[in-house]
Scaffold this motif. Structure first.
Motif: not given
Length: 449
Positions: A29, A31-32, A34, A39, A347-348, A351-352
């Protein structure tokens, strides 16, 4: 200020303030994150009357001390460190309780804030409680909690609030017994844990009037808890999964989206609900699959009953299968073999790249609220709503809880995908399918086909 009365002894205190590494869920969480889609988890607890402000502030503060794992902030460190760490602070850095002015629009403003702004990870605790009076003409009250999902989840925060209610009312509030699950029905061949193969699952079709808006939208509804026929081999959770699936299939059909298999992420929470409940992100995620052919047309009663039994078999198998919280890939990505800054970028990127294969949506069923949430003269909770983050590429989450025999539904969506009219139409579809399942006659069980 009214003095707090002693409650039952709390759990043993954790060790003196120190540092603990981020668990897998927290790190992924982190790492991602935005800024445009915070979140946050939003919780609303509706009380019939207003609690005493100072007494509530003292009770919530004491509850934080009883659950010291919630009193954390992210420890600073260089980008090349191998792990993020939580620093246990022992006491709050700030007062997390606020009392905004009562009156029209107060609840709407508190909800909007809960969706738009997460409590910072740099300040302990990563949760805020607002005591909101929707109207100056009556004594009703809404407790609006906003928590940063990187640090903890909704059931953990509710456990802390339940402790605050115990302290406020000076009464023990042991968890209630959960509803029993349905019987297994007639045995058949075990279904696959994931239906539809490894291909891309369906995405929620965008609304036609969306113009790149940011943030999240929210719709709350109160529905009857769906009835299950005597001898049914499925649970309310299975009914909610099927309603969610059919809701999206119908929406996509109306918007010309291609028919694809559906995958719904479902949190499973095995933690105890007593005062010893571990605080943090404690659920594991499983994916319930629905084949494209299962949802190709509007189901009649027999088809709907068969779909419910197949879903029940899948969820039983998924819940019993051992699996890391976020799967093996997440465990690998959080192995501290590389500096955390490099792992964050990796990680990002993953995820993309994996976005087209992300599950269609998330259904988080809290179930029956296992605490009375009794605030003495302010009364017991009459309704409790939760909403989970709705970041893209899913862009839609469905969260349910039940209180006093009523189902409290929250639809939350990314405004980059859906608008308010879309949210209302999806809610109507969900309500319609739940009613159809509640009207099913008693059956002997599905055959797994």
């Amino acid at each position: 200020m009214t003095a707090l009365q002693p409650a039952r002894p709390g759990p043993p205190a954790e060790p003196p303030p120190g540092r603990i590494p981020f668990p897998v869920v927290d790190e992924i969480s982190r790492h991602c994150l935005r800024a445009e889609e915070p979140e946050t988890v939003h919780i609303e607890v509706h009380l019939p009357r207003q609690p005493d402000p100072e007494r509530l502030r003292a009770a919530f503060g004491e509850a934080l001390l009883r659950h010291p794992r919630i009193l954390v902030r992210e420890a600073p460190g260089p980008w090349y460190r191998r792990r993020y760490e939580w620093q246990l602070t022992g006491t709050p850095d700030v007062d997390p309780v606020g009392f905004p002015e009562r009156g029209p629009g107060a609840l709407e403003r508190a909800r909007a804030g809960a969706l738009a702004e997460a409590p910072p990870l740099s300040v302990s605790p990563p949760v805020r409680l607002q005591v909101v009076g929707p109207s100056s003409a009556d004594s009703s009250c809404v407790l609006v909690l906003t928590l940063n999902h990187t640090a903890l989840d909704g059931p953990a925060c509710l456990r802390v609030l339940a402790t605050a209610a115990e302290l406020y009312g000076a009464a023990a509030s042991a968890p209630l017994v959960r509803d029993p699950v349905g019987g297994p029905g007639r045995p058949g061949p075990p279904p696959p844990l994931r239906t539809g193969g490894p291909g891309r699952p369906a995405r929620v079709a965008p609304a036609t009037d969306v113009r790149g808006a940011g943030g999240n939208g929210l719709l709350l509804a109160e529905l009857p808890v769906p009835r299950r026929p005597a001898g049914a081999g499925y649970t309310v959770n299975d009914q909610l999964l099927v309603a969610t699936c059919l809701m999206i299939v119908r929406w996509n059909r109306l918007h010309g989206a291609p028919l694809r298999p559906m995958r719904i992420t479902m949190p499973v929470d095995d933690r105890p609900r007593g005062a010893e409940m571990p605080i943090g992100n404690g659920t594991r995620l499983v994916e319930v699959g629905f084949g494209a052919r299962e949802c190709a047309r509007e189901p009649g009663p027999e088809t709907l009953a068969a779909l419910l039994h197949r879903t029940a078999a899948r969820t039983r198998a998924l819940k019993s299968a051992p699996r890391p919280q976020l799967g093996h890939a997440a465990t690998l990505l959080t192995t501290p073999a590389l500096p955390v800054g490099i792992r964050a970028a990796l990680t990002r990127g993953v995820r993309r790249a994996a976005a087209p294969w992300t599950s269609t949506t998330l259904l988080s069923n809290i179930g029956r609220i296992p605490y009375p949430l009794d605030f003495a003269e302010a009364g017991r909770a009459e309704a409790v709503w939760f909403s989970a983050p709705a970041a893209m590429p899913r862009g839609l989450t469905v969260t349910t809880a039940s209180t006093q025999g009523r189902l409290h539904l929250a639809l939350r969506w990314s405004r980059a995908l859906l608008d308010d009219a879309a949210g209302q139409q999806l809610c109507d579809f969900f309500t319609e399918y739940l009613a159809a399942m509640a009207a099913l006659p008693a059956v002997s069980g599905g055959d797994g086909s």
